[in-house]
Design an enzyme around this catalytic site. Structure first.
Site, PDB file in Angstrom:
ATOM      1  N   LYS A 115       2.136  -7.940  -8.330  1.00 16.99           N
ATOM      2  CA  LYS A 115       1.152  -7.415  -8.994  1.00 16.99           C
ATOM      3  C   LYS A 115       0.258  -8.334  -9.797  1.00 16.99           C
ATOM      4  O   LYS A 115      -0.953  -8.254 -10.079  1.00 16.99           O
ATOM      5  CB  LYS A 115       1.490  -6.260  -9.829  1.00 16.99           C
ATOM      6  CG  LYS A 115       1.809  -4.726  -8.969  1.00 16.99           C
ATOM      7  CD  LYS A 115       1.889  -3.596  -9.777  1.00 16.99           C
ATOM      8  CE  LYS A 115       2.231  -2.517  -9.039  1.00 16.99           C
ATOM      9  NZ  LYS A 115       2.560  -1.309  -9.720  1.00 16.99           N
ATOM     10  N   LYS A 197       3.360  -1.298   6.250  1.00 16.89           N
ATOM     11  CA  LYS A 197       3.634   0.025   5.557  1.00 16.89           C
ATOM     12  C   LYS A 197       2.162   0.756   5.413  1.00 16.89           C
ATOM     13  O   LYS A 197       1.350   0.122   4.989  1.00 16.89           O
ATOM     14  CB  LYS A 197       4.260  -0.035   4.150  1.00 16.89           C
ATOM     15  CG  LYS A 197       4.950   1.067   3.873  1.00 16.89           C
ATOM     16  CD  LYS A 197       5.635   1.150   2.661  1.00 16.89           C
ATOM     17  CE  LYS A 197       5.588   2.243   1.692  1.00 16.89           C
ATOM     18  NZ  LYS A 197       6.545   1.912   0.331  1.00 16.89           N
ATOM     19  N   LYS A 200      -1.623   3.439   0.493  1.00 17.99           N
ATOM     20  CA  LYS A 200      -2.898   4.390   0.005  1.00 17.99           C
ATOM     21  C   LYS A 200      -4.034   3.326  -0.460  1.00 17.99           C
ATOM     22  O   LYS A 200      -5.366   3.993  -0.672  1.00 17.99           O
ATOM     23  CB  LYS A 200      -2.519   5.309  -1.452  1.00 17.99           C
ATOM     24  CG  LYS A 200      -1.358   4.831  -2.255  1.00 17.99           C
ATOM     25  CD  LYS A 200      -1.121   5.794  -3.230  1.00 17.99           C
ATOM     26  CE  LYS A 200       0.092   5.181  -4.128  1.00 17.99           C
ATOM     27  NZ  LYS A 200       0.301   6.347  -5.098  1.00 17.99           N
TER      28      LYS A 200
END
Ligand code: TRP
Length: 334
Positions: A115, A197, A200
């Protein structure tokens, strides 16, 4: 333990639009788990502001996510469904646990590294101590079980370390939580790149099925799903696209991969895609309808939000007071 049941905690962030992966990998299992455990399912909005959010948007998404918990079938009388920000104990315990967590430990967190790289212009202290807040979430309710995906395992490990460290100093204050690895543990991959994966935040809208996608959109996305040139429907590593379609099919129907392979024997990829698409539509449609219905019922939702926050606060405060006493804060005069 609450009323003779083990406690289970999990949470989701209200960022991005939830995908079929979130539903099959988490939400759907949450409903099953709520039969057996005393469950706390939180909309973790405190975590969300570790990256910049548009306030009105965050508020709306948080409410939508909470509504979706209900629409997916979680009974708000049996489960505690609430906003993390409505229970101040999360932030308070998080502060205390910060003082029992080492910089070195947090430095090793792979999600922080990821992040920080992604939000290089805003590497704030909250992003760094994110796992401590997560530990507070879990420990506040004396949680026994935490259903988490592999990406959150490291955070659960640090939670256990913090709890054990605290207990070693002050006695048995916290229950040491364990990971709940679901039996089907459906990990749904991107429809466009089955090595990745389903996310979103994927830039390619065809990669993910969003929970609120219309049936024709769902069918179209499955039609475009990336497969291979093998031409046979087998469940194996060499065919990640086909395997992902079968995983989705199995997660929706409860069938085993072997059963699914048998069912599609001799059929073409087109037929498989269509069947999986239709199955997904039939699973999501009732959730979508219930979501629409609940969204209209403002006073009902508000009452759920209020009652469940009170319930969460009750249990959170119990743990928090114990912790405050242990570390030496002065007694409250009542
Ligand atoms: N960090 C989790 C995620 O992004 C969400 C979360 C916050 C969580 N607190 C939690 C999950 C406690 C399980 C338990 O997926």
């Amino acid at each position: 333990m609450i009323d003779g049941k083990k406690v289970l905690f999990s949470g989701m962030q209200a960022t991005g639009t939830l995908t079929l992966g979130n539903y099959l990998g988490a939400l759907k299992n949450w409903v099953t788990l709520s039969e057996e455990y005393e469950c706390f399912y939180s909309v973790v909005d405190l975590h969300s502001i570790t990256v910049r959010q548009e306030p009105a948007e965050l508020r709306k998404r948080a409410r939508n996510l909470l509504t979706l918990y209900l629409a997916a079938g979680l009974d708000p009388q049996k489960n505690c469904i609430y906003y993390q920000s409505h229970v101040s104990g999360h932030a308070e315990l998080s502060w205390i646990l910060n003082c029992f967590t080492y910089m070195g430990e947090l430095n090793r967190m792979t999600q922080f590294k990821d992040k920080a790289a992604k939000h290089a212009d805003n590497i704030n202290a909250g992003l760094f101590t994110y796992p401590v807040l997560m530990a507070a979430d879990i420990l506040l309710y004396q949680t026994d079980m935490v259903p988490v995906g592999v990406d959150q395992m490291q955070h659960l490990e640090i939670t256990r370390d913090i709890a054990q460290r605290f207990n070693a100093v002050y006695g048995d204050v916290f229950t040491i939580p364990e990971a709940y690895i679901g039996k089907s543990g459906a990990k749904i991959m991107s429809l466009q790149n089955p090595q990745k994966k389903m996310s979103k935040s994927d830039e390619n809208p065809n990669a993910s099925i969003y929970l609120m996608d219309e049936p024709d959109v769902i069918l179209r996305k499955f039609k475009r799903a990336v497969t291979d040139s093998e031409g046979q429907i087998l469940y194996r590593e060499e065919q990640p696209g086909i395997r992902n379609l079968l995983d989705i099919y199995c997660a929706c129907t409860g069938k085993s991969p072997e059963e699914a392979v048998k069912e599609f024997e001799g059929k073409g990829y087109g037929e498989l895609k269509e069947a999986v698409g239709e199955t997904v539509v039939s699973v999501l449609k009732p959730v979508q309808d219930e979501f629409a219905r609940l969204s209209e019922d403002k006073s009902y939702l508000d009452s759920i939000i209020k009652e469940n926050a009170q319930k969460a606060n009750y249990y959170a405060t119990k743990t928090l007071r114990k912790v405050q006493k242990k570390v030496g804060f002065p007694e409250r005069i009542r």
